[in-house]
Write a protein that holds these residues in place. Structure first.
Motif, PDB file in Angstrom:
ATOM      1  N   LEU A 173       0.820  -1.216   0.000  1.00 17.88           N
ATOM      2  CA  LEU A 173       0.000   0.000   0.000  1.00 17.88           C
ATOM      3  C   LEU A 173       0.855   1.269   0.000  1.00 17.88           C
ATOM      4  CD1 LEU A 173      -2.822  -1.122   2.461  1.00 17.88           C
ATOM      5  CD2 LEU A 173      -2.753  -1.273  -0.045  1.00 17.88           C
ATOM      6  N   ASN A 174       2.112   1.123  -0.362  1.00 15.94           N
ATOM      7  CA  ASN A 174       2.999   2.283  -0.440  1.00 15.94           C
ATOM      8  C   ASN A 174       2.461   3.277  -1.471  1.00 15.94           C
ATOM      9  OD1 ASN A 174       5.289   3.810   0.186  1.00 15.94           O
ATOM     10  ND2 ASN A 174       6.362   3.011  -1.614  1.00 15.94           N
ATOM     11  N   GLY A 175       2.402   4.527  -1.092  1.00 14.32           N
ATOM     12  CA  GLY A 175       1.939   5.570  -1.991  1.00 14.32           C
ATOM     13  C   GLY A 175       0.462   5.900  -1.851  1.00 14.32           C
ATOM     14  N   LYS A 176      -0.267   5.199  -1.000  1.00 10.35           N
ATOM     15  CA  LYS A 176      -1.692   5.508  -0.809  1.00 10.35           C
ATOM     16  C   LYS A 176      -1.883   6.821  -0.063  1.00 10.35           C
ATOM     17  CE  LYS A 176      -3.392   1.787  -2.688  1.00 10.35           C
ATOM     18  NZ  LYS A 176      -4.074   1.844  -3.959  1.00 10.35           N
ATOM     19  N   ASN A 177      -1.025   7.063   0.932  1.00 10.04           N
ATOM     20  CA  ASN A 177      -1.099   8.296   1.710  1.00 10.04           C
ATOM     21  C   ASN A 177       0.233   8.457   2.441  1.00 10.04           C
ATOM     22  OD1 ASN A 177      -1.718   9.645   4.527  1.00 10.04           O
ATOM     23  ND2 ASN A 177      -3.265  10.382   3.089  1.00 10.04           N
ATOM     24  N   ALA A 178       0.981   9.498   2.114  1.00 12.31           N
ATOM     25  CA  ALA A 178       2.329   9.682   2.667  1.00 12.31           C
ATOM     26  C   ALA A 178       2.312   9.737   4.192  1.00 12.31           C
ATOM     27  CB  ALA A 178       2.970  10.948   2.096  1.00 12.31           C
ATOM     28  N   TYR A 179       1.348  10.453   4.750  1.00 15.81           N
ATOM     29  CA  TYR A 179       1.266  10.569   6.205  1.00 15.81           C
ATOM     30  C   TYR A 179       1.103   9.195   6.853  1.00 15.81           C
ATOM     31  CZ  TYR A 179      -0.645  11.637  10.815  1.00 15.81           C
ATOM     32  OH  TYR A 179      -0.878  11.675  12.172  1.00 15.81           O
ATOM     33  N   ASN A 233       1.563   6.163   5.407  1.00 14.84           N
ATOM     34  CA  ASN A 233       2.679   5.273   5.086  1.00 14.84           C
ATOM     35  C   ASN A 233       3.842   5.513   6.054  1.00 14.84           C
ATOM     36  OD1 ASN A 233       1.713   5.531   1.745  1.00 14.84           O
ATOM     37  ND2 ASN A 233       1.985   3.560   2.716  1.00 14.84           N
ATOM     38  N   ASN A 234       4.162   6.777   6.301  1.00 12.52           N
ATOM     39  CA  ASN A 234       5.242   7.096   7.247  1.00 12.52           C
ATOM     40  C   ASN A 234       4.876   6.676   8.666  1.00 12.52           C
ATOM     41  OD1 ASN A 234       6.885   8.202   5.263  1.00 12.52           O
ATOM     42  ND2 ASN A 234       6.049  10.255   5.536  1.00 12.52           N
ATOM     43  N   ARG A 235       3.645   6.907   9.028  1.00 19.09           N
ATOM     44  CA  ARG A 235       3.198   6.542  10.373  1.00 19.09           C
ATOM     45  C   ARG A 235       3.253   5.021  10.581  1.00 19.09           C
ATOM     46  NH1 ARG A 235       1.462   7.439  15.008  1.00 19.09           N
ATOM     47  NH2 ARG A 235      -0.664   6.940  15.595  1.00 19.09           N
ATOM     48  N   LEU A 236       2.854   4.253   9.574  1.00 22.74           N
ATOM     49  CA  LEU A 236       2.929   2.796   9.690  1.00 22.74           C
ATOM     50  C   LEU A 236       4.384   2.348   9.832  1.00 22.74           C
ATOM     51  CD1 LEU A 236       1.741  -0.016   9.782  1.00 22.74           C
ATOM     52  CD2 LEU A 236       1.653   0.001   7.272  1.00 22.74           C
ATOM     53  N   ASP A 237       5.261   2.903   9.028  1.00 23.10           N
ATOM     54  CA  ASP A 237       6.670   2.516   9.122  1.00 23.10           C
ATOM     55  C   ASP A 237       7.226   2.820  10.512  1.00 23.10           C
ATOM     56  OD1 ASP A 237       6.593   1.574   6.527  1.00 23.10           O
ATOM     57  OD2 ASP A 237       7.480   3.382   5.661  1.00 23.10           O
ATOM     58  N   GLN A 238       6.839   3.948  11.095  1.00 22.62           N
ATOM     59  CA  GLN A 238       7.280   4.300  12.444  1.00 22.62           C
ATOM     60  C   GLN A 238       6.698   3.330  13.477  1.00 22.62           C
ATOM     61  OE1 GLN A 238       9.607   6.515  13.363  1.00 22.62           O
ATOM     62  NE2 GLN A 238       9.353   5.701  15.409  1.00 22.62           N
ATOM     63  N   LYS A 239       5.428   2.976  13.322  1.00 20.44           N
ATOM     64  CA  LYS A 239       4.798   2.034  14.255  1.00 20.44           C
ATOM     65  C   LYS A 239       5.450   0.651  14.169  1.00 20.44           C
ATOM     66  CE  LYS A 239       1.649   2.542  16.636  1.00 20.44           C
ATOM     67  NZ  LYS A 239       1.561   2.879  18.055  1.00 20.44           N
ATOM     68  N   ILE A 240       5.854   0.250  12.974  1.00 19.32           N
ATOM     69  CA  ILE A 240       6.553  -1.030  12.819  1.00 19.32           C
ATOM     70  C   ILE A 240       7.858  -0.990  13.605  1.00 19.32           C
ATOM     71  CG2 ILE A 240       7.768  -2.535  11.178  1.00 19.32           C
ATOM     72  CD1 ILE A 240       5.543  -1.727   9.115  1.00 19.32           C
ATOM     73  N   LYS A 241       8.597   0.091  13.490  1.00 25.50           N
ATOM     74  CA  LYS A 241       9.864   0.220  14.241  1.00 25.50           C
ATOM     75  C   LYS A 241       9.620   0.159  15.746  1.00 25.50           C
ATOM     76  CE  LYS A 241      12.135   2.878  10.668  1.00 25.50           C
ATOM     77  NZ  LYS A 241      12.490   4.211  10.191  1.00 25.50           N
ATOM     78  N   GLU A 242       8.611   0.866  16.222  1.00 26.93           N
ATOM     79  CA  GLU A 242       8.274   0.842  17.647  1.00 26.93           C
ATOM     80  C   GLU A 242       7.862  -0.561  18.084  1.00 26.93           C
ATOM     81  OE1 GLU A 242       5.226   3.777  18.310  1.00 26.93           O
ATOM     82  OE2 GLU A 242       6.475   5.390  17.512  1.00 26.93           O
ATOM     83  N   TYR A 243       7.070  -1.223  17.269  1.00 24.41           N
ATOM     84  CA  TYR A 243       6.602  -2.576  17.569  1.00 24.41           C
ATOM     85  C   TYR A 243       7.789  -3.531  17.677  1.00 24.41           C
ATOM     86  CZ  TYR A 243       3.419  -6.613  17.213  1.00 24.41           C
ATOM     87  OH  TYR A 243       2.701  -7.760  17.443  1.00 24.41           O
ATOM     88  N   GLU A 244       8.718  -3.407  16.747  1.00 25.33           N
ATOM     89  CA  GLU A 244       9.885  -4.286  16.763  1.00 25.33           C
ATOM     90  C   GLU A 244      10.774  -4.009  17.977  1.00 25.33           C
ATOM     91  OE1 GLU A 244      11.439  -4.002  12.751  1.00 25.33           O
ATOM     92  OE2 GLU A 244      10.130  -5.655  12.139  1.00 25.33           O
ATOM     93  N   LEU A 245      10.826  -2.782  18.434  1.00 28.04           N
ATOM     94  CA  LEU A 245      11.544  -2.479  19.675  1.00 28.04           C
ATOM     95  C   LEU A 245      10.873  -3.173  20.856  1.00 28.04           C
ATOM     96  CD1 LEU A 245      12.473   1.314  19.345  1.00 28.04           C
ATOM     97  CD2 LEU A 245      14.039  -0.651  19.386  1.00 28.04           C
ATOM     98  N   ASN A 246       9.548  -3.189  20.855  1.00 26.18           N
ATOM     99  CA  ASN A 246       8.814  -3.907  21.906  1.00 26.18           C
ATOM    100  C   ASN A 246       9.100  -5.394  21.867  1.00 26.18           C
ATOM    101  OD1 ASN A 246       7.482  -1.794  23.232  1.00 26.18           O
ATOM    102  ND2 ASN A 246       5.814  -1.784  21.758  1.00 26.18           N
TER     103      ASN A 246
END
Length: 180
Positions: free
Chosen positions: A155-161, A163-176
């Motif tokens: 779903l890359n390119g559907k909505n920049a905001y 898409n960026n927010r999901l990528d950040q949440k993935i990083k946070e999730y992986e830290l958890n």
């Protein structure tokens, strides 16, 4: 966005999900639905580049076919074919053999529709990337992170905001995950 559309969809979803809880919590399922709608609203605030009325209805109704006794025709009769088709695309096809096949199938159907449908899927996964439930195994938690990456990729390119927010949440999730 008209408040009437929001209220009508929320009333319908609230009635249909009335007995459902957010997995791993004692919270009514409307918490999840309102969080998905909030993500969509914040994306619209960041850049008004999509149909907010359509997106918010789909956000609120996104799990009705998958998680309740509602079918396509009921959503169509109440909210129109466009909204029902979007909700159907967000619904996993349980006749497919594996969870991965069901997810890829849904992502393919989402990508054939308006970008708002992909926006809702992004918002849904962002909302679901909280601290993993304590009863999940490490393997399940890692698979969930991998699924999120698949969603982000498709779903890359559907909505920049979002898409960026999901990528950040993935990083946070992986830290958890590393803290487990």
């Amino acid at each position: 966005m008209t408040q009437e559309l929001y209220q009508e969809a929320m009333k319908f979803a609230g009635e249909k999900h009335s007995e459902q809880k957010v997995p791993g919590t004692n919270s009514n399922y409307l918490l999840h639905i309102s969080n998905v709608a909030m993500e969509v609203l914040l994306a619209y605030t960041a850049k008004k580049s999509f149909d907010i009325d359509f997106a918010i209805q789909v956000a609120i109704l996104h799990d009705t076919i998958e998680d309740t006794n509602v079918d396509f025709n009921e959503v169509k009769d109440k909210f129109g074919e466009k909204v029902a088709t979007a909700v159907q695309a967000l619904t996993k096809n349980e006749s497919l053999n594996t969870k991965n096949e069901r997810m890829i199938d849904s992502l393919n159907r989402i990508n054939q529709l308006e970008k708002e449908v992909g926006i809702v899927k992004l918002a849904d996964r962002i909302t679901n990337l909280q601290t993993p439930p304590k009863h999940w195994s490490l393997e399940k938690t890692i698979k969930y992170s991998e699924e999120a990456k698949t969603i982000s990729y498709h779903l890359n390119g559907k909505n920049a905001y979002l898409n960026n927010r999901l990528d950040q949440k993935i990083k946070e999730y992986e830290l958890n995950i590393k803290r487990l």
